[in-house]
Write a protein that holds these residues in place. Structure first.
Motif, PDB file in Angstrom:
ATOM      1  N   GLN B 225      28.532  22.092  64.112  1.00  0.00           N
ATOM      2  CA  GLN B 225      28.238  20.668  64.242  1.00  0.00           C
ATOM      3  C   GLN B 225      27.460  20.133  63.040  1.00  0.00           C
ATOM      4  O   GLN B 225      27.538  18.970  62.710  1.00  0.00           O
ATOM      5  N   ARG B 226      26.698  21.015  62.430  1.00  0.00           N
ATOM      6  CA  ARG B 226      25.974  20.602  61.229  1.00  0.00           C
ATOM      7  C   ARG B 226      25.565  21.835  60.451  1.00  0.00           C
ATOM      8  O   ARG B 226      25.202  22.859  61.047  1.00  0.00           O
ATOM      9  N   TYR B 227      25.677  21.751  59.134  1.00  0.00           N
ATOM     10  CA  TYR B 227      25.198  22.855  58.294  1.00  0.00           C
ATOM     11  C   TYR B 227      24.415  22.248  57.147  1.00  0.00           C
ATOM     12  O   TYR B 227      24.935  21.462  56.367  1.00  0.00           O
ATOM     13  N   MET B 228      23.155  22.603  57.052  1.00  0.00           N
ATOM     14  CA  MET B 228      22.309  22.081  55.981  1.00  0.00           C
ATOM     15  C   MET B 228      21.715  23.251  55.204  1.00  0.00           C
ATOM     16  O   MET B 228      21.449  24.310  55.768  1.00  0.00           O
ATOM     17  N   ALA B 229      21.503  23.035  53.923  1.00  0.00           N
ATOM     18  CA  ALA B 229      20.907  24.098  53.125  1.00  0.00           C
ATOM     19  C   ALA B 229      20.097  23.494  51.974  1.00  0.00           C
ATOM     20  O   ALA B 229      20.401  22.412  51.472  1.00  0.00           O
ATOM     21  N   ARG B 230      19.052  24.221  51.603  1.00  0.00           N
ATOM     22  CA  ARG B 230      18.308  23.905  50.382  1.00  0.00           C
ATOM     23  C   ARG B 230      18.039  25.211  49.649  1.00  0.00           C
ATOM     24  O   ARG B 230      18.042  26.293  50.258  1.00  0.00           O
ATOM     25  N   VAL B 231      17.800  25.086  48.388  1.00  0.00           N
ATOM     26  CA  VAL B 231      17.605  26.282  47.581  1.00  0.00           C
ATOM     27  C   VAL B 231      16.179  26.309  47.047  1.00  0.00           C
ATOM     28  O   VAL B 231      15.636  25.270  46.670  1.00  0.00           O
ATOM     29  N   VAL B 232      15.584  27.479  47.074  1.00  0.00           N
ATOM     30  CA  VAL B 232      14.236  27.673  46.538  1.00  0.00           C
ATOM     31  C   VAL B 232      14.303  28.703  45.413  1.00  0.00           C
ATOM     32  O   VAL B 232      14.857  29.786  45.589  1.00  0.00           O
ATOM     33  N   ASN B 233      13.744  28.318  44.290  1.00  0.00           N
ATOM     34  CA  ASN B 233      13.765  29.131  43.088  1.00  0.00           C
ATOM     35  C   ASN B 233      12.432  29.816  42.874  1.00  0.00           C
ATOM     36  O   ASN B 233      11.416  29.403  43.436  1.00  0.00           O
ATOM     37  N   ASN B 234      12.453  30.837  41.997  1.00  0.00           N
ATOM     38  CA  ASN B 234      11.212  31.510  41.605  1.00  0.00           C
ATOM     39  C   ASN B 234      10.346  31.881  42.801  1.00  0.00           C
ATOM     40  O   ASN B 234       9.166  31.544  42.890  1.00  0.00           O
ATOM     41  N   VAL B 235      10.994  32.526  43.712  1.00  0.00           N
ATOM     42  CA  VAL B 235      10.322  32.898  44.956  1.00  0.00           C
ATOM     43  C   VAL B 235       9.251  33.940  44.692  1.00  0.00           C
ATOM     44  O   VAL B 235       9.467  34.874  43.920  1.00  0.00           O
ATOM     45  N   LYS B 236       8.076  33.749  45.312  1.00  0.00           N
ATOM     46  CA  LYS B 236       7.017  34.759  45.210  1.00  0.00           C
ATOM     47  C   LYS B 236       6.749  35.280  46.631  1.00  0.00           C
ATOM     48  O   LYS B 236       6.158  34.577  47.470  1.00  0.00           O
ATOM     49  N   ILE B 237       7.202  36.487  46.863  1.00  0.00           N
ATOM     50  CA  ILE B 237       7.036  37.035  48.214  1.00  0.00           C
ATOM     51  C   ILE B 237       5.661  37.669  48.340  1.00  0.00           C
ATOM     52  O   ILE B 237       5.193  38.371  47.443  1.00  0.00           O
ATOM     53  N   GLY B 238       5.001  37.386  49.418  1.00  0.00           N
ATOM     54  CA  GLY B 238       3.674  37.933  49.666  1.00  0.00           C
ATOM     55  C   GLY B 238       3.282  37.601  51.087  1.00  0.00           C
ATOM     56  O   GLY B 238       4.082  37.010  51.826  1.00  0.00           O
ATOM     57  N   PRO B 239       2.080  37.991  51.476  1.00  0.00           N
ATOM     58  CA  PRO B 239       1.659  37.665  52.839  1.00  0.00           C
ATOM     59  C   PRO B 239       1.426  36.169  53.014  1.00  0.00           C
ATOM     60  O   PRO B 239       1.103  35.467  52.061  1.00  0.00           O
ATOM     61  N   SER B 240       1.589  35.698  54.232  1.00  0.00           N
ATOM     62  CA  SER B 240       1.311  34.292  54.549  1.00  0.00           C
ATOM     63  C   SER B 240      -0.188  34.093  54.679  1.00  0.00           C
ATOM     64  O   SER B 240      -0.926  35.062  54.897  1.00  0.00           O
ATOM     65  N   PRO B 241      -0.624  32.855  54.581  1.00  0.00           N
ATOM     66  CA  PRO B 241      -2.056  32.591  54.783  1.00  0.00           C
ATOM     67  C   PRO B 241      -2.468  32.841  56.235  1.00  0.00           C
ATOM     68  O   PRO B 241      -1.630  32.896  57.125  1.00  0.00           O
ATOM     69  N   ARG B 242      -3.783  32.976  56.403  1.00  0.00           N
ATOM     70  CA  ARG B 242      -4.285  33.367  57.705  1.00  0.00           C
ATOM     71  C   ARG B 242      -3.878  32.406  58.811  1.00  0.00           C
ATOM     72  O   ARG B 242      -3.484  32.812  59.897  1.00  0.00           O
TER      73      ARG B 242
END
Lengths: 339, 794
Positions: B225-242
């Motif tokens: 019914q719907r497909y949406m996408a966005r792209v994120v560049n230069n991803v820095k993977i790490g832990p999330s904030p508290r």
């Protein structure tokens, strides 16, 4: 002669005092009043008396005879009474010994509660109907607004016979069968067995029992549903019993409600029995969904109705404080004989 | 659905200090059923933040340390620890003297190898936490706190944010919108009359154009019914904030890394499943949403290869499926070390299709269980923006400008007339149209004149009754009055129901207890009761998905059920068991049709001096009570379930309706019952059909009866019923009663013969019978008896 009569009277009176039994008493009667008895002998001599003496002695003689008879009768009564007392005393039994019982059968606890429910609803003008346990998917699901891909089907794990035939998961299947056959006003309950593929444990059984209720008529309101359920609960659990309705979702009713009864143990305070809630879930109910009415050929613009489904096993378990549903189908005589 | 109350407070301001029970009660009563709630860390008491100010080795231990800890008290606490990761200056959780830890662990001061220790330094595990909650900590060792604003003596809950309240909701399948913080916030807003703070995620963007990265084609617009996408560049993977980890933890979701956490966070917040995957693995940078091709397969994230069928929707790249739409991603589609460009997908698939696919693949995931209930395509964009906003807030990457949006949502808003009179009449209440409108506005319905328009996230609103429910639940079900049903109703007990009740009453009165047994049995039970191999009763209705073989077919006879209960009682050492059940037998008809459900009365007995005649007497009494007069019984030697010499078939007017018998000893043995077992089965319907009309009063006899005794001699083999028939025939209308009072074999009786004695009672309703009348009746009887070889015993 007069002396003789008086002496007989006192002799008899004296002898009677020591009489022990009826035979002895009879001997005395014969001795004095018999044909050859002493009093009779005296009376036979009456002819020898002078004309003056005769009436006097005669009167006395009659008086003595009457007295003797009277004495004898009294003594007889007394002896008989003593004899009976003795007999009764000898017949004394130990009333604390157990009685002899005729064999009696015991109604199954599910039947006891079902009969109560039936009586309550018969009293409110409901008839009792039944429907098949091996049921078409259509009646169990589709006609109840539960098409094949409906997620609510997941809440009822179903035994299938084929793609189109199931073991009914709810007595609600009878709703549609009734509405197809009968035009409003409809007021029925339908008890019976239902099946879900739940493994057997203390609180689940692949086979359990429900009682469905259905009312369809012009002007039936949700307030009527509340009133009907309240009546049922008060009849089952006493006039103090209270219910509350919580919004819920069933595909075949709208609005839908889950109905709780106030915890009998803590009266709403929250305890271990009601898991701190103060209320115990009792049944599901709601106003018959317009789609369901329409599908059964009943115009939802003209008619409205309500339906409810009660778990009979839970009702019985609560009623008798049974903590394990398996006991209901184990049928151990030691269990059955408790009800 | 577990709701973090702290998270909720971002969307709606509830009454400050509202007791949690008031919240849960009110939510339950408007339809969001609360299953329970938990105050985080409520098991932890008297644990504070401490700073280690000095340390020395324990003199009598090679691994323990004596720490002086500033826990905010006048004097530092001396605490002995065996942990190796503590140093002077460490911030540590201190369980003080008389403190409690999760699992009911109590900490008291004591001595460790002679040295006083006034508490305990805690590890993550001892606080009920894991490395996922605090990725900077270590698993085996003291939890060295790295939070901001710590001070000695600070309550540990506050220091590490372990003070949320988690409320667990049972959300019904019609309300997938409520499987989210936002959805429950809407409900809370309507329940408490507090305004909802609508979310407006903002994405700054970092330039570029999504078109340079990705192309999306949807070839099945019905299911997708719907497909949406966005792209994120230069991803820095790490832990999330508290704060993010706290909320995930409070919602029962394990934090993993910032990107995965963002997808989970958004799903929890808006109810929209999100998917993030590495652009590197999208062959040709072309995403195709299409049906699986014949013979295609995919190895899903869980490492299992799954064969796909053509009715399943997949997300594919230029080459192969990379995800099963709405169910699970493929093994390469996740986030990996070295991932630098990520696609965030926010899509909406048709519920029914996802449900079917998940069912066929035997995998029900968090995403599929949400999609299958039907989600709102409008939420896709809100969720996607929120995810990208979070990427920017967390500094997890650079969001490329531009959004791909394939929107095939063809739904029209549901518009319904608000007929307040009808709704009032339907619910049995009396509130104004204005009040109804207020309630609906609070639920984000749009009011348009006399019509209401349901918000797009409320796919469950279709009918006026649905609107009535919305009004009723916010108005309060408990505010609806209770009224009695009006109008006349004809309740009746049908003749059959009365008949059934009579059966029960008469059997109970004769000492049989009622039982209730399973309708399904094992097909092997037909062997256990020695049913012949060609018996039609072996054809049963079969359950295709039984719990086990023991409960796999619907019984065609109730005998195995009753024997099983007798067996259980016997094994439980109950001296006797007399029981009956009125229950269904399920006789298959043709395929595709429902079976016939026949009710039968089944009696089972052992012990308490039961023998064949006791059982037969019970059945005779039952038949008499049911007004069934014209029944007959004949001996039957050929039913292998039963004792060949102690089995009778009951018939009415030539129709067999049941059996009275002793169970064959082999059958009893098969059930482990080491005593004589008696069984009777009577079919309800023929009994009901053959019952005589209701009884009528007959005047009590006015003339005396004559009785005659008959002592007869006959072949031992002769069933006495034949003798009785002759007597009935000989005596005609004047026969009142014929009673068998003695049967004798033995001395003075010829071998192979038996002596049978009857008392015959004769009476006429209109005159006193004479001796001649009686003699004549006896002579006629004897004549008939002689014909079958029965003579007067001399």
């Amino acid at each position: 002669m007069k002396e003789a009569l008086e002496s007989i009277r006192s002799a008899v009176r004296q002898q009677l005092e020591s009489v022990k039994d009826l035979k002895e008493l009879d001997n005395i009667r014969v001795k004095y009043l018999g044909k050859k008895g002493e009093l009779t002998a005296i009376l036979k001599q009456m002819g020898k008396l002078s004309a003056e003496e005769r009436p006097v002695i005669g009167q006395l003689a009659n008086e003595v005879r009457s007295d003797l008879e009277h004495f004898l009768e009294n003594t007889s009564e007394k002896i008989k009474s003593q004899l009976q007392d003795a007999k009764l005393a000898a017949e004394t039994i130990d009333v604390t010994m157990p009685g002899r019982t005729a064999p009696m059968g015991y109604k199954h606890p599910l039947s006891i509660v079902l009969d109560e429910v039936k009586d309550i609803f018969l009293g409110m003008g409901f008839s009792v109907v039944t429907g098949p346990e091996v049921e078409k998917d259509y009646y169990n699901f589709e006609a109840l607004n539960l098409p094949k891909d409906h997620p609510a089907r997941d809440t009822q794990d179903t035994f299938y016979i084929s793609d189109d035939i199931v073991l009914r998961t709810q007595t609600s299947s009878v709703q549609v069968r009734v509405m197809e056959k009968q035009k409003p006003p409809i007021r029925v309950i339908s008890p019976g067995r239902v099946y879900r593929s739940d493994a057997l444990d203390a609180t689940h059984s692949p086979l359990f029992h429900q009682v469905e209720g259905l009312v369809v008529d012009k002007g039936v309101t949700m307030a009527d549903l509340k009133g009907t359920l309240e009546t049922m609960v008060k009849r089952l659990y006493g006039e103090d019993a209270q219910i509350r309705l919580r919004p819920h979702h069933f595909p075949f009713t709208e609005p839908s409600a889950e109905v709780d009864v106030m915890c009998f143990h803590c009266h709403g305070e929250g305890c271990r029995l009601c898991k701190g809630e103060g209320w115990i879930e009792l049944l599901g109910a709601g106003m018959v969904h317009p789609w369901v009415l329409q599908n059964c050929g009943i115009d939802p613009e003209v008619y409205s109705g309500f339906a409810f489904g009660v778990g009979l096993d839970r009702l019985a378990m609560r009623r008798f404080n049974i903590d394990d549903i398996r006991l209901l189908l184990d049928n151990d005589m030691r269990f059955l004989q408790q009800f | 659905m577990i709701l973090s109350m702290r998270w909720l407070s971002e969307f709606v301001d509830l009454e400050p200090q509202m007791p949690i029970r008031d919240f849960t009660e009110a939510m339950t009563m408007t339809g969001s059923k609360v299953e329970g709630f938990e105050i985080e860390g409520s098991e932890i008491k008297n644990v504070v933040v401490g700073k280690v100010t000095a340390m020395e080795r324990h003199p009598d231990s090679d691994h323990m340390f004596i720490c002086m800890v500033d826990a905010g008290e006048e004097e530092p606490l001396q605490i002995v620890t065996g942990a190796q990761n503590v140093t002077v200056g460490s911030w540590v959780p201190v369980a003080k003297h008389k403190s409690t830890l999760p699992g009911g662990v109590e900490i008291k001061k004591g001595k460790l190898r002679g040295v006083a220790s006034n508490g305990m330094l805690c590890s993550l595990k001892e606080l009920g936490l894991t490395i996922n909650d605090f990725p900077y900590a270590i698993e085996d060792g003291i939890f060295l706190l790295e939070e901001e604003g710590l001070f000695p003596g600070q309550d540990i809950h506050e220091a590490i944010g372990l003070n949320d309240t988690c409320v667990e909701f049972e959300i019904t399948s019609n309300r997938p919108d409520c499987l989210s913080v936002l959805g429950l916030a809407r409900e809370a807003s309507a329940t408490f009359g507090k305004p909802l703070k609508q979310p407006h995620p903002q994405v700054k963007g970092s330039g570029g154009s999504i078109g340079d990265y990705l192309k999306v084609t949807v070839s099945n617009p019905v299911i997708c019914q719907r497909y949406m996408a966005r792209v994120v560049n230069n991803v820095k993977i790490g832990p999330s904030p508290r704060w993010m980890r706290e909320r995930l933890r409070a919602s029962g979701v394990r934090p993993i890394n910032n990107l995965v956490d963002i997808t989970n966070y958004v799903m929890l917040e808006y109810g929209q499943p999100m998917h993030a995957f590495d652009l590197r693995y999208v062959k040709d940078n072309h995403i195709q949403i299409r049906n699986a091709a014949e013979g295609e397969a995919i190895t899903t994230l869980d490492g299992v290869e799954r064969k796909l069928s053509t009715d399943m929707l997949v997300i594919a790249d230029g080459e192969k499926p990379t995800a099963v739409a709405g169910v699970m991603g493929g093994e390469y589609s996740g986030i990996h070390d070295g991932t630098s460009t990520v696609v965030f997908e926010s899509a909406c698939f048709q519920g029914a299709s996802v449900r079917l696919t998940a069912k066929k693949l035997g995998m029900r995931t968090e995403a599929s269980s949400r999609y299958e209930k039907g989600l709102d395509p409008n939420t896709c964009s809100l969720a996607l923006e929120r995810a990208c906003e979070l990427v920017e807030i967390l500094g997890a990457g650079e969001v490329v400008d531009g959004v791909i949006d394939c929107n095939n949502d063809s739904r029209q808003p549901i518009r319904l007339p608000l007929d307040s009179d009808k709704i009032n009449h339907f619910l049995g209440i009396d509130i104004s149209a204005e009040q109804m409108k207020e309630i609906l506005k609070g639920l984000e319905f749009t009011i348009d004149g006399d019509d209401v328009i349901a918000p797009s996230f409320r796919g469950d609103i279709q009918y006026r009754a649905d609107v009535a429910e919305e009004i009723a639940r916010i108005y309060g079900y408990n505010n609806i009055p209770t009224t009695k049903l009006r109008g006349a109703a004809e309740a009746k007990i049908t003749p059959y129901q009365a008949f059934e009740k009579r059966v029960n009453t008469v059997l109970l009165a004769q000492g049989l207890s009622e039982i209730s047994t399973y309708s399904f049995i094992s097909p092997k039970y037909y062997d256990k009761i020695r049913l012949p191999a060609d018996s039609p009763l072996r054809r049963s209705v079969t359950i295709t998905n039984p719990l086990g073989e023991d409960t796999s077919v619907m019984r065609t006879t109730t005998i195995p059920s009753v024997l099983e209960v007798l067996s259980r009682n016997f094994n439980n050492r109950n001296e006797s068991a007399w029981m009956y059940e009125v229950a269904n037998e399920y006789i298959p008809t043709t395929d595709g049709e429902l079976p016939v459900e026949k009710q039968a009365v089944t009696i089972g007995m052992y012990g308490n001096k039961v023998d064949f005649y006791r059982l037969k007497g019970i059945v005779e009494t039952l038949l008499d009570a049911l007004n069934i007069t014209s029944w007959e019984i004949r001996p039957e030697k050929n039913l292998p379930t039963y004792h060949p010499g102690r089995c009778g078939v009951l018939s009415i007017d030539g129709e067999d309706i049941g059996v009275i018998a002793q169970a064959h000893p082999k059958v009893a043995e098969n059930y482990g019952i080491n005593t004589e077992v008696y069984l009777a089965v009577l079919e309800m319907n023929p009994m009901f059909a053959h019952r005589a009309a209701d009884r009528q009063y007959r005047p009590l006899p006015k003339f005396p009866a004559i009785t005659r005794d008959l002592a007869l001699l006959c072949d031992d083999e002769l069933p006495v019923v034949e003798i009785e028939k002759c007597i009935r025939k000989g005596c005609g209308n004047h026969l009142e009663k014929v009673e068998l009072f003695d049967v004798y074999r033995g001395s003075q009786i010829e071998e192979g013969k038996k002596s049978v004695a009857y008392t015959v009672t004769l009476r006429s309703s209109d005159h006193t019978l004479t001796d001649q009348d009686a003699d004549s009746a006896m002579n006629k009887s004897l004549k008939a008896l002689n014909e079958i070889g029965v003579v007067l015993r001399t």
